[in-house]
Design a protein around this motif. Sequence first.
Motif, PDB file in Angstrom:
ATOM      1  N   GLY A   1       0.863  -1.302  -0.057  1.00 26.32           N
ATOM      2  CA  GLY A   1       0.143   0.339   0.433  1.00 26.32           C
ATOM      3  C   GLY A   1       1.029   1.118   0.106  1.00 26.32           C
ATOM      4  O   GLY A   1       2.053   0.943   0.027  1.00 26.32           O
ATOM      5  N   LYS A   2       0.934   2.479   0.450  1.00 28.76           N
ATOM      6  CA  LYS A   2       0.790   3.560  -0.184  1.00 28.76           C
ATOM      7  C   LYS A   2       0.210   4.663   0.590  1.00 28.76           C
ATOM      8  O   LYS A   2      -1.374   4.772   0.797  1.00 28.76           O
ATOM      9  CB  LYS A   2       0.993   4.346  -1.299  1.00 28.76           C
ATOM     10  CG  LYS A   2       0.242   4.013  -2.618  1.00 28.76           C
ATOM     11  CD  LYS A   2       0.020   4.315  -3.939  1.00 28.76           C
ATOM     12  CE  LYS A   2      -1.134   4.439  -4.559  1.00 28.76           C
ATOM     13  NZ  LYS A   2      -0.898   5.106  -5.952  1.00 28.76           N
ATOM     14  N   ALA A   3       1.159   5.736   1.145  1.00 28.13           N
ATOM     15  CA  ALA A   3       0.227   6.959   1.735  1.00 28.13           C
ATOM     16  C   ALA A   3       1.189   8.195   1.344  1.00 28.13           C
ATOM     17  O   ALA A   3       2.001   8.461   0.683  1.00 28.13           O
ATOM     18  CB  ALA A   3       0.780   6.833   2.914  1.00 28.13           C
ATOM     19  N   ALA A   4      -0.117   9.444   0.894  1.00 23.35           N
ATOM     20  CA  ALA A   4       0.463  10.539   0.894  1.00 23.35           C
ATOM     21  C   ALA A   4      -0.355  11.435   1.735  1.00 23.35           C
ATOM     22  O   ALA A   4      -1.675  11.271   1.740  1.00 23.35           O
ATOM     23  CB  ALA A   4       0.432  10.916  -0.529  1.00 23.35           C
ATOM     24  N   ILE A   5       0.337  12.145   2.528  1.00 23.41           N
ATOM     25  CA  ILE A   5       0.417  12.593   3.505  1.00 23.41           C
ATOM     26  C   ILE A   5       0.912  14.560   3.810  1.00 23.41           C
ATOM     27  O   ILE A   5       2.044  14.960   3.350  1.00 23.41           O
ATOM     28  CB  ILE A   5       0.514  11.981   5.319  1.00 23.41           C
ATOM     29  CG1 ILE A   5       0.045  10.902   5.297  1.00 23.41           C
ATOM     30  CG2 ILE A   5      -0.323  13.334   6.386  1.00 23.41           C
ATOM     31  CD1 ILE A   5      -0.951  10.780   4.916  1.00 23.41           C
ATOM     32  N   VAL A   6      -0.291  15.347   3.790  1.00 29.50           N
ATOM     33  CA  VAL A   6      -0.286  16.269   3.136  1.00 29.50           C
ATOM     34  C   VAL A   6      -0.187  17.409   3.748  1.00 29.50           C
ATOM     35  O   VAL A   6      -1.080  17.776   5.474  1.00 29.50           O
ATOM     36  CB  VAL A   6      -1.205  17.210   1.915  1.00 29.50           C
ATOM     37  CG1 VAL A   6      -0.739  18.621   1.431  1.00 29.50           C
ATOM     38  CG2 VAL A   6      -1.145  16.251   0.522  1.00 29.50           C
ATOM     39  N   GLY A   7       1.146  18.334   4.687  1.00 27.78           N
ATOM     40  CA  GLY A   7       1.222  19.905   5.238  1.00 27.78           C
ATOM     41  C   GLY A   7      -0.178  20.229   5.182  1.00 27.78           C
ATOM     42  O   GLY A   7      -0.586  20.471   3.958  1.00 27.78           O
TER      43      GLY A   7
ATOM     44  N   GLU B   1      -4.917   9.136   1.911  1.00 27.47           N
ATOM     45  CA  GLU B   1      -4.837  10.600   0.932  1.00 27.47           C
ATOM     46  C   GLU B   1      -5.174  11.431   2.477  1.00 27.47           C
ATOM     47  O   GLU B   1      -6.125  11.268   2.665  1.00 27.47           O
ATOM     48  CB  GLU B   1      -4.698  10.979  -0.397  1.00 27.47           C
ATOM     49  CG  GLU B   1      -4.753  10.007  -1.023  1.00 27.47           C
ATOM     50  CD  GLU B   1      -5.554   9.043  -1.501  1.00 27.47           C
ATOM     51  OE1 GLU B   1      -6.365   9.483  -1.150  1.00 27.47           O
ATOM     52  OE2 GLU B   1      -5.497   8.263  -2.512  1.00 27.47           O
ATOM     53  N   LYS B   2      -4.632  12.397   3.392  1.00 29.55           N
ATOM     54  CA  LYS B   2      -4.677  12.861   4.380  1.00 29.55           C
ATOM     55  C   LYS B   2      -3.720  14.044   4.291  1.00 29.55           C
ATOM     56  O   LYS B   2      -2.837  14.363   4.376  1.00 29.55           O
ATOM     57  CB  LYS B   2      -4.636  12.150   5.360  1.00 29.55           C
ATOM     58  CG  LYS B   2      -5.217  12.556   6.659  1.00 29.55           C
ATOM     59  CD  LYS B   2      -4.885  10.979   7.706  1.00 29.55           C
ATOM     60  CE  LYS B   2      -5.224  11.858   9.182  1.00 29.55           C
ATOM     61  NZ  LYS B   2      -5.205  10.537   9.971  1.00 29.55           N
ATOM     62  N   ARG B   3      -4.406  15.682   5.124  1.00 28.09           N
ATOM     63  CA  ARG B   3      -4.109  16.250   5.624  1.00 28.09           C
ATOM     64  C   ARG B   3      -4.007  16.352   6.485  1.00 28.09           C
ATOM     65  O   ARG B   3      -4.925  16.098   7.376  1.00 28.09           O
ATOM     66  CB  ARG B   3      -4.165  17.668   4.290  1.00 28.09           C
ATOM     67  CG  ARG B   3      -4.285  18.997   5.400  1.00 28.09           C
ATOM     68  CD  ARG B   3      -3.986  20.422   4.601  1.00 28.09           C
ATOM     69  NE  ARG B   3      -5.940  20.337   3.721  1.00 28.09           N
ATOM     70  CZ  ARG B   3      -6.473  20.418   3.215  1.00 28.09           C
ATOM     71  NH1 ARG B   3      -5.642  21.539   2.579  1.00 28.09           N
ATOM     72  NH2 ARG B   3      -8.007  20.734   3.014  1.00 28.09           N
ATOM     73  N   GLY B   4      -2.985  17.028   7.629  1.00 31.08           N
ATOM     74  CA  GLY B   4      -3.068  17.322   8.436  1.00 31.08           C
ATOM     75  C   GLY B   4      -1.006  18.217   9.129  1.00 31.08           C
ATOM     76  O   GLY B   4      -0.645  18.156   8.590  1.00 31.08           O
ATOM     77  N   PRO B   5      -1.201  17.784  10.582  1.00 31.56           N
ATOM     78  CA  PRO B   5      -0.095  18.799  11.239  1.00 31.56           C
ATOM     79  C   PRO B   5       0.794  17.805  11.552  1.00 31.56           C
ATOM     80  O   PRO B   5       0.666  16.189  11.117  1.00 31.56           O
ATOM     81  CB  PRO B   5      -1.098  19.169  12.435  1.00 31.56           C
ATOM     82  CG  PRO B   5      -1.886  18.233  12.519  1.00 31.56           C
ATOM     83  CD  PRO B   5      -2.391  17.671  11.218  1.00 31.56           C
ATOM     84  N   ALA B   6       2.514  17.867  11.446  1.00 32.21           N
ATOM     85  CA  ALA B   6       3.356  17.198  12.552  1.00 32.21           C
ATOM     86  C   ALA B   6       2.508  15.792  12.968  1.00 32.21           C
ATOM     87  O   ALA B   6       1.966  16.700  14.689  1.00 32.21           O
ATOM     88  CB  ALA B   6       4.457  17.810  12.340  1.00 32.21           C
ATOM     89  N   GLY B   7       3.104  14.837  13.011  1.00 30.35           N
ATOM     90  CA  GLY B   7       2.846  13.981  13.909  1.00 30.35           C
ATOM     91  C   GLY B   7       1.644  13.240  14.274  1.00 30.35           C
ATOM     92  O   GLY B   7       1.281  12.034  14.957  1.00 30.35           O
ATOM     93  N   ILE B   8       0.549  14.097  12.451  1.00 30.94           N
ATOM     94  CA  ILE B   8      -0.819  13.151  12.822  1.00 30.94           C
ATOM     95  C   ILE B   8      -0.823  11.627  12.587  1.00 30.94           C
ATOM     96  O   ILE B   8       0.642  11.187  11.939  1.00 30.94           O
ATOM     97  CB  ILE B   8      -1.291  13.505  11.190  1.00 30.94           C
ATOM     98  CG1 ILE B   8      -2.973  12.932  11.338  1.00 30.94           C
ATOM     99  CG2 ILE B   8      -0.697  13.206  10.227  1.00 30.94           C
ATOM    100  CD1 ILE B   8      -3.603  14.219  10.388  1.00 30.94           C
TER     101      ILE B   8
ATOM    102  N   PRO C   1       4.556  15.812   8.348  1.00 32.15           N
ATOM    103  CA  PRO C   1       4.772  16.726   7.746  1.00 32.15           C
ATOM    104  C   PRO C   1       4.947  18.023   8.613  1.00 32.15           C
ATOM    105  O   PRO C   1       3.890  18.815   8.723  1.00 32.15           O
ATOM    106  CB  PRO C   1       4.126  16.820   6.358  1.00 32.15           C
ATOM    107  CG  PRO C   1       2.478  16.489   7.564  1.00 32.15           C
ATOM    108  CD  PRO C   1       2.576  15.635   8.179  1.00 32.15           C
ATOM    109  N   HIS C   2       5.528  19.478   7.791  1.00 34.01           N
ATOM    110  CA  HIS C   2       5.398  20.547   8.412  1.00 34.01           C
ATOM    111  C   HIS C   2       4.656  21.297   7.562  1.00 34.01           C
ATOM    112  O   HIS C   2       3.924  20.219   6.042  1.00 34.01           O
ATOM    113  CB  HIS C   2       6.719  21.367   8.248  1.00 34.01           C
ATOM    114  CG  HIS C   2       7.844  21.668   8.459  1.00 34.01           C
ATOM    115  ND1 HIS C   2       9.198  21.117   8.789  1.00 34.01           N
ATOM    116  CD2 HIS C   2       7.923  19.951   9.926  1.00 34.01           C
ATOM    117  CE1 HIS C   2       9.345  20.625   9.803  1.00 34.01           C
ATOM    118  NE2 HIS C   2       9.273  19.876  10.487  1.00 34.01           N
ATOM    119  N   PRO C   3       3.884  22.532   7.753  1.00 30.86           N
ATOM    120  CA  PRO C   3       2.901  22.637   6.482  1.00 30.86           C
ATOM    121  C   PRO C   3       3.268  22.784   5.115  1.00 30.86           C
ATOM    122  O   PRO C   3       2.454  23.385   4.259  1.00 30.86           O
ATOM    123  CB  PRO C   3       2.820  24.517   7.551  1.00 30.86           C
ATOM    124  CG  PRO C   3       3.193  24.400   8.680  1.00 30.86           C
ATOM    125  CD  PRO C   3       4.343  23.974   9.014  1.00 30.86           C
ATOM    126  N   GLY C   4       4.869  23.001   5.420  1.00 29.55           N
ATOM    127  CA  GLY C   4       5.074  23.294   3.219  1.00 29.55           C
ATOM    128  C   GLY C   4       5.042  21.550   2.910  1.00 29.55           C
ATOM    129  O   GLY C   4       6.885  22.012   1.978  1.00 29.55           O
TER     130      GLY C   4
END
Lengths: 183, 218
Positions: A78-84, A119-126, A155-158
């Motif tokens: 599987g795979k993941a993309a976690i956006v700041g 695929e998800k967006r979140g703060p560092a440590g999510i 991820p950091h915000p950027g």
Amino acid sequence: MNVRKIVTIVDETLTEGGRPVEPAARVAVVAAVIENPWAGQGFVENLTAGIDANASDLGALLAPRVIEALGAPVEAYGKAAIVGLDGEIEHGSALIHTLKFGNHFRDAAAAKTLLPAVEKRGPAGIVFDIPLKHFTDATIRSHHQTFEVRIPDAPHPGEIVIALAAAAQGRPQQRLAALSTEQ
Amino acid sequence: MSVDLEPSPGSLDLEAAPRTPDWLRRIAVYREEVLLENAAAPAVPALKATAAAVIRNPWIGTPSSRDLSPEVEAIAPVLARELTGRLIATLGGTAAIEAFGKAAIVGTRGELEHAGALIHTPFFGNLMREFLEGESIICFADTRADAGETLVVPMWHKNHAATRSHYQTITARISDGPRADEIVVVAAASTGPRPHARIGDRRTDPTVSASTIAKGTK
């Protein structure tokens, strides 16, 4: 592509439900924490240039590492993309939902199926869960599983966290009847 | 189990233990490689890692007066071997490891003393130090928590604990442990200093005291 950090996780389950798991069930994850290629550019209508510049390189970076970390033939993946927080989920999806990215893993593992993804967006440590399915037949029920991941400062915000996950087997103590038995 | 603390790690006979003890549920290895910090590559690249075991707390239901040593002597050497072995494998060998630390998280039905018992005695600490070929006291963290709690594990230099460049931490977390009747035991190590260590050392420090600050001389 600016990679800040590479995280490697190898997890072994030795007992489950109070009974031994033999051999131990292994799952590996390798994640790259990268600068969001579209950070600071406002709404970018056409993401192709960023995809072309990064997606294949990411697949080439992560696929051999996760296979090596697993140390056994891959049976599920599987795979993941976690956006700041400053990015779009579309940015993460752009990098992982392309054959340029996934084929590195598919080819190296002699796999046939599409990689299930989070695929998800979140703060560092999510905390995020990577779904895994069987590498040649996504209907094989024993191999449906998820693996939970947390990177303390990403991820950091950027930034974007891009990850691949591999399992050497299905769930520990898997004992559900095959899908075909219900048809 | 009898453990001879004198011989080298290779001669330590732990084979009497079953390959998969029934008290050992899960082992997770987490490794970080920093390629860029503040947009610059570290002058001295380093890997750091934790190896964490989730085990059944053998003292659930025992009174606070209970002697913990029999279980410590049976369990802690196995944990020391399994966890340091994985650190050595993931960090590129014993010689590459420069800093270390340890930690334990006890589940909510246990005592904090149960966590301490598994990391603060020679049956874990001496063996971890021996396997990683260090000489320093091993710094630590412990807590009692529900499953999924994060714990920041301190590390310092394995031979020269006061080496400031090697003061660093790594965060450990097991998604589904410890359960109320479990303990998570963590060994941590690093192959080098912080990414851009540049805050001097005892040898370079000026003399600083309340009076030098008051005089404005430092």
